[in-house]
Scaffold this active site. Structure first.
Site, PDB file in Angstrom:
ATOM      1  N   GLY A 299       0.787  -1.016  -0.432  1.00  0.00           N
ATOM      2  CA  GLY A 299      -0.129   0.005   0.234  1.00  0.00           C
ATOM      3  C   GLY A 299       0.641   1.394   0.198  1.00  0.00           C
ATOM      4  O   GLY A 299       1.705   1.574  -0.823  1.00  0.00           O
TER       5      GLY A 299
ATOM      6  N   GLY B 163       4.730   1.206   0.370  1.00  0.00           N
ATOM      7  CA  GLY B 163       5.842   0.747  -1.299  1.00  0.00           C
ATOM      8  C   GLY B 163       5.195  -0.517  -1.528  1.00  0.00           C
ATOM      9  O   GLY B 163       4.085  -1.302  -1.469  1.00  0.00           O
TER      10      GLY B 163
ATOM     11  N   GLY C 268      -2.664  -2.862  -7.079  1.00  0.00           N
ATOM     12  CA  GLY C 268      -1.707  -3.946  -6.895  1.00  0.00           C
ATOM     13  C   GLY C 268      -1.346  -4.679  -8.633  1.00  0.00           C
ATOM     14  O   GLY C 268      -0.012  -5.426  -8.755  1.00  0.00           O
ATOM     15  N   ASP C 269      -2.314  -4.656  -9.509  1.00  0.00           N
ATOM     16  CA  ASP C 269      -2.347  -5.633 -10.577  1.00  0.00           C
ATOM     17  C   ASP C 269      -1.271  -4.667 -11.504  1.00  0.00           C
ATOM     18  O   ASP C 269      -0.478  -5.323 -12.327  1.00  0.00           O
ATOM     19  CB  ASP C 269      -3.738  -5.559 -11.573  1.00  0.00           C
ATOM     20  CG  ASP C 269      -4.239  -6.123 -11.132  1.00  0.00           C
ATOM     21  OD1 ASP C 269      -3.932  -7.126  -9.639  1.00  0.00           O
ATOM     22  OD2 ASP C 269      -6.353  -5.500 -10.185  1.00  0.00           O
TER      23      ASP C 269
END
Length: 313
Positions: free
Chosen positions: A222, A225, A251-252
């Site tokens: 998040g 980093g 995240g993707d």
């Protein structure tokens, strides 16, 4: 070329409101519908950056037709199924708080599972640089699906990046042979069965996952980093503070940035953080375009500070 597999794709509907209040009638400031599913998001981000990609996914019913329309000209291989492709709803608030309502998705029959794996096997025969297997598994699909995917990838000599959660993550991770695992902080904690309040705890957990026979772990954290752990070392990079519009798909995008990056792993890690940071500043499941991504504000990939807290005491 980077191949992606999304066993449970979706049409993602995003509603933007000032503040979500249960039981009230709320005014929606903006709406959008986008193609969704973790592997689909990776392919969309890669394609936006001009990187050759192809998405493999099952589709069915009116939802499947809508998904195909939303995919536009994204290169893809679709496998017809009898069930209805799911629709998810995301509500984002002005302060960046995101609430997701994810449908379970259609059940896949054994024949449909084999057809999906057969399509993937055929595409692996084209020798992509990576195959990305991502997302939840629909009903009817055994938890070991991604273990089978790892076997197909190994048979073709193609490295596998895996981004999933729950039993499917645990089954694949403990079977080993995954080139790159990409859990987030919460998913890694669930995988090893303990809280991970500091970077040192996260690093130790990632090394435990490597000991199961996997090659590397990229943990997205998040606002803190991302951490890349390999047999050789551990590296940590952070991005600048940005106004969060939606965390969905960040995240993707980070995984896409890592795979698209050039140079040694530390530089790829900085690219991952830059892409993920760009994604949270965009609405819904919008993936960053090249003009959105900047590495200038991303810290150098350094050894992690083991005492850095990434969770409340």
């Amino acid at each position: 070329m980077i191949l992606t597999l999304t066993p449970n794709p979706s049409v993602d509907h995003t509603l933007e409101v000032d503040r979500l209040v249960r039981g009230e009638v709320l005014r929606v400031r903006a709406t959008r519908s986008q193609a969704g599913g973790k592997g689909v998001n990776v392919s969309r981000a890669l394609a936006g950056a001009g990187i050759d990609t192809r998405a493999v996914l099952p589709i069915g019913g009116g939802g499947g037709a809508e998904l195909v329309a939303l995919l536009g000209d994204l290169p893809r291989v679709t496998v017809p199924i009898g069930g209805e492709t799911r629709a998810n709803v995301t509500v984002t608030e002005a302060d960046g708080t995101t609430t997701k309502l994810n449908a379970a998705g259609p059940a896949l029959s054994p024949e449909e599972i084999e057809a999906l794996l057969g399509a993937l096997d055929e595409e692996l025969g084209r020798s992509p640089d990576w195959v990305v297997a991502s997302g939840s598994l629909p009903a009817g699909v055994p938890d070991d699906l991604y273990v089978r995917v790892a076997g197909l990838a190994a048979a073709h000599g193609v490295p596998l990046a895996l981004d999933t959660s729950g039993p499917s993550l645990a089954t694949a991770a403990k079977a080993g042979s995954v080139s790159l695992l990409k859990p987030n902080h919460e998913e890694l904690a669930a995988l090893v069965g303990r809280d991970l309040p500091t970077l040192g705890d996260v690093t130790e957990a990632a090394r435990e996952v490597l000991a199961w026979g996997n090659e590397s772990v990229l943990v997205t954290l998040g606002g803190h980093g991302a951490l890349l752990v390999t047999e050789r070392d551990a590296r940590w990079a952070r991005g600048p503070r940005v106004r969060t519009r939606s965390t969905v798909g960040a995240g993707d995008s980070a995984l896409a940035g890592f795979l698209a990056g050039e140079g040694p792993p530390p530089e790829r890690l900085r690219q991952a953080v830059a892409w993920g940071t760009a994604a949270v500043a965009l609405p819904g499941t919008t993936v960053p375009q090249p003009d959105d991504v900047a590495t200038d504000g991303v810290s150098a990939a350094t050894e992690p500070d083991p005492g850095w807290r990434i969770a409340p005491s």
